[in-house]
Design an enzyme around this catalytic site. Sequence first.
Site, PDB file in Angstrom:
ATOM      1  CG  ASP A  23      -7.450  -2.587  -2.956  1.00 39.79           C
ATOM      2  OD1 ASP A  23      -7.862  -1.253  -2.382  1.00 39.79           O
ATOM      3  OD2 ASP A  23      -6.356  -2.841  -2.637  1.00 39.79           O
ATOM      4  CG  HIS A  76      -5.991  -2.113   0.709  1.00 36.85           C
ATOM      5  ND1 HIS A  76      -5.386  -1.525  -0.490  1.00 36.85           N
ATOM      6  CD2 HIS A  76      -5.395  -1.559   1.766  1.00 36.85           C
ATOM      7  CE1 HIS A  76      -4.232  -0.628   0.028  1.00 36.85           C
ATOM      8  NE2 HIS A  76      -4.398  -0.707   1.150  1.00 36.85           N
ATOM      9  CB  SER A 111      -0.889  -0.264   1.194  1.00 41.00           C
ATOM     10  OG  SER A 111      -2.117   0.903   1.180  1.00 41.00           O
TER      11      SER A 111
END
Length: 312
Positions: A250, A280, A155
Amino acid sequence: MKLDPDARAAADLLKELLPLPIHRMGLAGAREFFGGRATEGTPPSVHEVSDHVVPRVDAEIPVRLYRPGPGSGLPVLVYLHGGGWTLGGIDRVDALCRTLASRARCLVVSVGYRLAPEHKFPTPPHDCHAALAWVASHAAELGADARRIAIGGDSAGANLATAVCLLARDRGGPRPVFQLLAYPAMEYAVRRPSWTEYADGPLLTSDDVVWFWEQYLRDEADRANPLAVPATAPSLRGLPPAFVITAEYDPIRDDGEHFARRLREDGVECAAKRYPGVFHGFFPQVGVFARADEAVADAAGHLRRAFGTARP
């Protein structure tokens, strides 16, 4: 939404436990909620774990080194945790780093870079670049091979990994041989299909993504800075080979997959894989999500090939 059974159980639990979307919890509330939630279960064992600091002019950056076995001249993965540049830390990716060290047969150096909004862009990428330089300059005493250093993250950490690669390409210093990018945040709120289809999560919503960017960036001008938003780089040519991991459900899935295409278009070797049935944040959940174990095994294979240690 056809979530895997383990992902469905986690999503249902989040609905019960998460009082509000992250962006409505505020910084203090989000840190309190996520601060104590590391990966469940017993951490995988490794040969040795040691804590160090990377000195900077105005701070000392904590790093944790995971050693898979004795010996010297080992390849290294510098790992940068996720959390929207504002949450998380070394402890939250402990099990992941242990597993990557064992499966990729490399040292893993996990970096506790300073967090926004107290330390907005450009502090986090420069902290991470300093950590990379520290690993290279201390390779002999760490038992590392300075010629085989990869960088990766999940991320926001994946965003920082590519920012470090851009810094290394454009400003000198040690250049990573590979980048491992798990659902990377590479563009600012571009309305691709996944952005709208999965705007309400699980876990991460599109509004959360914008809130995290607001914590990290100083002003609108930063949105055009490739070190903050790597997709704005005029060219990605010269960056190291990459493996891009995305999650089916996501909001920033298409962000990562578009970035993988950009890398290939600019002549960078890049493999990409979308993991079905998960959302996610799944990558560090080794031993919890089956897809996390699959993704970590895939990542380790790519790392071994980049390091030249893959078995025939």
